[in-house]
Design a protein around this motif. Structure first.
Motif, PDB file in Angstrom:
ATOM      1  N   LYS A 288       0.816  -1.221   0.000  1.00 36.37           N
ATOM      2  CA  LYS A 288       0.000   0.000   0.000  1.00 36.37           C
ATOM      3  C   LYS A 288       0.844   1.263   0.000  1.00 36.37           C
ATOM      4  O   LYS A 288       1.932   1.278   0.536  1.00 36.37           O
ATOM      5  CB  LYS A 288      -0.883   0.002   1.238  1.00 36.37           C
ATOM      6  CG  LYS A 288      -1.858  -1.138   1.193  1.00 36.37           C
ATOM      7  CD  LYS A 288      -3.040  -0.898   2.092  1.00 36.37           C
ATOM      8  CE  LYS A 288      -4.095  -1.941   1.761  1.00 36.37           C
ATOM      9  NZ  LYS A 288      -5.404  -1.534   2.170  1.00 36.37           N
ATOM     10  N   GLY A 289       0.281   2.312  -0.565  1.00 41.36           N
ATOM     11  CA  GLY A 289       0.962   3.595  -0.549  1.00 41.36           C
ATOM     12  C   GLY A 289       1.056   4.178  -1.945  1.00 41.36           C
ATOM     13  O   GLY A 289       0.450   3.686  -2.888  1.00 41.36           O
ATOM     14  N   VAL A 290       1.818   5.251  -2.042  1.00 39.16           N
ATOM     15  CA  VAL A 290       2.040   5.918  -3.314  1.00 39.16           C
ATOM     16  C   VAL A 290       3.542   6.127  -3.459  1.00 39.16           C
ATOM     17  O   VAL A 290       4.213   6.514  -2.502  1.00 39.16           O
ATOM     18  CB  VAL A 290       1.310   7.284  -3.373  1.00 39.16           C
ATOM     19  CG1 VAL A 290       1.517   7.943  -4.734  1.00 39.16           C
ATOM     20  CG2 VAL A 290      -0.181   7.117  -3.095  1.00 39.16           C
ATOM     21  N   ARG A 292       6.781   8.077  -4.649  1.00 33.12           N
ATOM     22  CA  ARG A 292       7.103   9.486  -4.908  1.00 33.12           C
ATOM     23  C   ARG A 292       8.518   9.620  -5.450  1.00 33.12           C
ATOM     24  O   ARG A 292       9.378   8.776  -5.161  1.00 33.12           O
ATOM     25  CB  ARG A 292       6.981  10.308  -3.613  1.00 33.12           C
ATOM     26  CG  ARG A 292       5.632  10.229  -2.935  1.00 33.12           C
ATOM     27  CD  ARG A 292       4.566  10.943  -3.736  1.00 33.12           C
ATOM     28  NE  ARG A 292       3.262  10.845  -3.083  1.00 33.12           N
ATOM     29  CZ  ARG A 292       2.123  11.233  -3.656  1.00 33.12           C
ATOM     30  NH1 ARG A 292       2.113  11.732  -4.877  1.00 33.12           N
ATOM     31  NH2 ARG A 292       0.984  11.105  -3.018  1.00 33.12           N
ATOM     32  N   PHE A 311       0.486   7.917  -8.727  1.00 27.78           N
ATOM     33  CA  PHE A 311      -0.601   6.958  -8.676  1.00 27.78           C
ATOM     34  C   PHE A 311      -1.154   6.851 -10.080  1.00 27.78           C
ATOM     35  O   PHE A 311      -1.396   7.871 -10.727  1.00 27.78           O
ATOM     36  CB  PHE A 311      -1.668   7.471  -7.700  1.00 27.78           C
ATOM     37  CG  PHE A 311      -2.892   6.609  -7.618  1.00 27.78           C
ATOM     38  CD1 PHE A 311      -2.902   5.474  -6.816  1.00 27.78           C
ATOM     39  CD2 PHE A 311      -4.027   6.928  -8.343  1.00 27.78           C
ATOM     40  CE1 PHE A 311      -4.043   4.683  -6.736  1.00 27.78           C
ATOM     41  CE2 PHE A 311      -5.166   6.135  -8.266  1.00 27.78           C
ATOM     42  CZ  PHE A 311      -5.167   5.011  -7.461  1.00 27.78           C
ATOM     43  N   ILE A 336       9.443   3.815   1.593  1.00 25.80           N
ATOM     44  CA  ILE A 336       8.410   4.841   1.730  1.00 25.80           C
ATOM     45  C   ILE A 336       8.263   5.170   3.218  1.00 25.80           C
ATOM     46  O   ILE A 336       7.866   4.314   4.003  1.00 25.80           O
ATOM     47  CB  ILE A 336       7.055   4.349   1.162  1.00 25.80           C
ATOM     48  CG1 ILE A 336       7.214   3.981  -0.325  1.00 25.80           C
ATOM     49  CG2 ILE A 336       5.969   5.404   1.367  1.00 25.80           C
ATOM     50  CD1 ILE A 336       5.954   3.418  -0.968  1.00 25.80           C
TER      51      ILE A 336
ATOM     52  N   VAL B  41      -5.766   9.376  -2.956  1.00 24.15           N
ATOM     53  CA  VAL B  41      -5.636   8.002  -3.443  1.00 24.15           C
ATOM     54  C   VAL B  41      -5.183   7.018  -2.365  1.00 24.15           C
ATOM     55  O   VAL B  41      -5.234   5.808  -2.566  1.00 24.15           O
ATOM     56  CB  VAL B  41      -4.679   7.930  -4.653  1.00 24.15           C
ATOM     57  CG1 VAL B  41      -5.302   8.643  -5.848  1.00 24.15           C
ATOM     58  CG2 VAL B  41      -3.319   8.528  -4.354  1.00 24.15           C
ATOM     59  N   PHE B  42      -4.769   7.530  -1.218  1.00 27.27           N
ATOM     60  CA  PHE B  42      -4.305   6.625  -0.151  1.00 27.27           C
ATOM     61  C   PHE B  42      -4.301   7.359   1.176  1.00 27.27           C
ATOM     62  O   PHE B  42      -3.897   8.515   1.250  1.00 27.27           O
ATOM     63  CB  PHE B  42      -2.886   6.134  -0.479  1.00 27.27           C
ATOM     64  CG  PHE B  42      -2.298   5.237   0.579  1.00 27.27           C
ATOM     65  CD1 PHE B  42      -2.895   4.024   0.894  1.00 27.27           C
ATOM     66  CD2 PHE B  42      -1.145   5.609   1.264  1.00 27.27           C
ATOM     67  CE1 PHE B  42      -2.351   3.194   1.874  1.00 27.27           C
ATOM     68  CE2 PHE B  42      -0.596   4.784   2.241  1.00 27.27           C
ATOM     69  CZ  PHE B  42      -1.204   3.578   2.540  1.00 27.27           C
ATOM     70  N   GLU B  44      -3.002   6.646   5.121  1.00 25.69           N
ATOM     71  CA  GLU B  44      -2.296   5.747   6.039  1.00 25.69           C
ATOM     72  C   GLU B  44      -2.684   6.118   7.457  1.00 25.69           C
ATOM     73  O   GLU B  44      -2.406   7.224   7.915  1.00 25.69           O
ATOM     74  CB  GLU B  44      -0.785   5.904   5.827  1.00 25.69           C
ATOM     75  CG  GLU B  44       0.033   4.921   6.648  1.00 25.69           C
ATOM     76  CD  GLU B  44       1.523   5.043   6.329  1.00 25.69           C
ATOM     77  OE1 GLU B  44       1.916   4.708   5.190  1.00 25.69           O
ATOM     78  OE2 GLU B  44       2.279   5.495   7.192  1.00 25.69           O
ATOM     79  N   GLU B  62      -2.607  10.908   1.191  1.00 27.99           N
ATOM     80  CA  GLU B  62      -1.875  11.071  -0.065  1.00 27.99           C
ATOM     81  C   GLU B  62      -2.844  11.304  -1.216  1.00 27.99           C
ATOM     82  O   GLU B  62      -3.759  10.527  -1.444  1.00 27.99           O
ATOM     83  CB  GLU B  62      -1.032   9.825  -0.368  1.00 27.99           C
ATOM     84  CG  GLU B  62       0.069   9.612   0.654  1.00 27.99           C
ATOM     85  CD  GLU B  62       1.288   8.907   0.063  1.00 27.99           C
ATOM     86  OE1 GLU B  62       1.673   9.242  -1.070  1.00 27.99           O
ATOM     87  OE2 GLU B  62       1.834   8.034   0.749  1.00 27.99           O
ATOM     88  N   SER B  63      -2.603  12.388  -1.933  1.00 29.71           N
ATOM     89  CA  SER B  63      -3.351  12.646  -3.155  1.00 29.71           C
ATOM     90  C   SER B  63      -2.462  12.232  -4.321  1.00 29.71           C
ATOM     91  O   SER B  63      -1.320  11.819  -4.125  1.00 29.71           O
ATOM     92  CB  SER B  63      -3.690  14.124  -3.259  1.00 29.71           C
ATOM     93  OG  SER B  63      -2.518  14.880  -3.442  1.00 29.71           O
ATOM     94  N   VAL B  64      -2.991  12.346  -5.528  1.00 28.89           N
ATOM     95  CA  VAL B  64      -2.157  12.067  -6.692  1.00 28.89           C
ATOM     96  C   VAL B  64      -0.922  12.957  -6.631  1.00 28.89           C
ATOM     97  O   VAL B  64       0.178  12.553  -6.941  1.00 28.89           O
ATOM     98  CB  VAL B  64      -2.931  12.350  -8.007  1.00 28.89           C
ATOM     99  CG1 VAL B  64      -2.093  11.942  -9.203  1.00 28.89           C
ATOM    100  CG2 VAL B  64      -4.252  11.630  -8.025  1.00 28.89           C
TER     101      VAL B  64
END
Lengths: 358, 124
Positions: A288-290, A292, A311, A336, B41-42, B44, B62-64
């Motif tokens: 999970k996560g984005v 960067r 994303f 991350i 989008v996420f 935590e 978290e956004s795009v």
């Protein structure tokens, strides 16, 4: 801050305006994700008037471009044909990436990045000394990119006469119509046009496209679209200290003509012979996560770094481009916020023409 | 113009705190914050039972566009997290003051919160 001729149109449409390398540009008009889907599934348009068009004219225009850029304009033989290339410094680092269009042997048109325009033009003028070529930046041109599976149809509906000259254009080719220059190119992984036009026509053309049902899209969606398409962004995947060989852009470097001594060639050949130890790959986050920019990538062959992370609206997962040790495949981990999250190494592009490819 | 609700209090870092009147508080990010960040989008979140000290970054939205920390408004203990955000982080955009809440917590005292009016003034 600098404004394009479409600035007021963006503000009127509720564009969220941000500083983009000194230009006040729309990041989105509400939802970046909706704008992204709009382009993948239908059609959207972007104001890219901040980019710079430079015309090269003169009896030595071809010879000069063969020196200036790493790809070989000798490949271009038909009017309107386009070529993607990097322009290198003597050390083989990338000064900028660009598209050059052939009009004839004495007339070429180039599109360079907005953020690098000033340095590019200074660099080009320095290199042009001794050549019979005029370097003509066209700051009075606007540029609108209309992208998506229905882009061509909408452009033909909105702009009279365009279908006649651009209806039969193959990808990576362009045609002129009066002051318009219509190229079947883009930065989204979808079909469409990039239309260069006099700045005084920009607002009217934008309005006609809006009326034809083309939704405006911001630079936020443009970035996630190009990332899904696996396309490099200057300043992220490459810069003045990184050669195209380390940026998965070897395909844009043409060494076939041994007599063509383009700027940076010697350094690239030394680099190639010594061995290139890093390249750009795609990453898909499994946890999970984005992802960067600049996060650390841990592979079995050593560490790398995320060059563009975000994303993917199409895939519903975090994806990235990253510079990793050459030959790294399979699984890796991305750091991350001090935690290692597992990811898969893939070959970009992630998405093209509406379809997920990884 | 961003919405500010006058049934709750606010932090300088764009979080809202709602006193549930039973010794517990609910917390989320403000309309201004979600507008700035764009499409989420996420999210935590910590776990129920986790403790956080005042000003700890104990959640991340978290956004795009970017990741943004959410800070503990006091020494607190998390008693519940909004599990719905796992599947639908976009609730933070569509309903930041209701369905898009982040966590519920207990705390002995929360200092330095702003009233709705004062918070709205900081946005001008």
């Amino acid at each position: 801050m600098k404004h394009t001729p479409l600035y007021q149109a963006h503000v009127d449409a509720g564009g969220k305006m941000v500083d983009f390398g000194g230009w006040e540009m729309p990041l989105n008009y509400g939802s970046q994700i909706e704008e992204h889907h709009q382009v993948r599934q239908n059609v959207g348009m972007f104001d890219v008037s901040h980019m710079t068009v430079v015309d090269f004219k003169g009896v030595q225009a071809k010879a000069f471009l063969q020196k200036l850029i790493a790809n070989d304009v000798d490949k271009l033989k038909t009017e309107g044909k386009a070529l993607y290339s990097c322009m290198l410094n003597e050390a083989g680092g990338v000064v900028d990436d660009l598209i050059v269009y052939y009009l004839n042997e004495q007339d070429y048109r180039m599109v360079i990045n907005a953020g690098t325009t000033e340095k590019d033009i200074a660099w080009i003028n320095t290199q042009a000394q001794g050549f019979d070529v005029s370097v003509e930046p066209k700051f009075d041109l606007a540029m609108i990119a209309v992208q998506g599976p229905n882009a061509r149809e909408k452009v033909f509906a909105a702009m009279p006469g365009v279908e006649e000259v651009a209806g039969a254009l193959k990808p990576f080719n362009a045609a002129s119509l009066g002051g318009l220059f219509i190229a079947r190119t883009g930065y989204t992984g979808e079909d469409g046009f990039e239309i260069m036009l006099p700045e005084k026509s920009a607002e009217f053309t934008w309005k006609m496209l809006l009326e034809a049902g083309v939704k405006p899209c911001g630079l936020g969606a443009r970035d996630t679209l190009r990332l899904e398409a696996g396309m490099s962004l200057y300043g992220s995947e490459m810069n003045e200290n990184i050669s195209p060989l380390e940026a998965a852009l070897t395909w844009t470097v043409d060494l076939s003509n041994e007599d063509r001594g383009f700027v940076g060639r010697n350094a690239l050949e030394v680099h190639r012979d010594k061995g290139v130890d890093k390249t750009i790959v795609g990453l898909i986050l499994e946890g999970k996560g984005v992802i960067r920019d600049h996060q650390k990538v841990v592979t079995a062959l050593g560490d790398g770094e995320v060059t563009s992370g975000s994303f993917s609206p199409t895939m519903g997962q975090a994806i990235a481009l990253a510079r990793v040790p050459m030959g790294a495949t399979g699984s890796c981990e991305i750091e991350i916020r001090n935690k290692l999250v597992s990811a898969k190494i893939v070959k970009p592009p992630f998405v093209r023409n509406g379809k997920v490819l990884v | 113009m961003s919405e500010v609700r006058d049934d709750r209090e606010y932090t300088q870092t764009h979080e809202w705190i709602l006193d549930n009147g039973d010794g517990t508080y609910t917390m989320g990010v403000t309309d201004h914050a979600q507008e700035l960040l764009g499409d989420m989008v996420f999210v935590e979140l910590p776990s129920a039972g986790d403790e956080a000290s005042h000003e700890d970054e104990f959640c991340v939205v978290e956004s795009v566009k970017a990741a943004s920390g959410v800070y503990a408004p006091a020494d607190l203990e998390v008693i519940e997290v909004n599990e719905a955000l796992d599947a639908e982080p976009e609730l933070v955009n569509s309903s930041c003051y209701d369905d898009g809440w982040l966590i519920k917590f207990t705390a002995e005292a929360i200092d330095d919160l702003m009233s709705a009016e004062d918070y709205a003034d900081t946005l001008d």
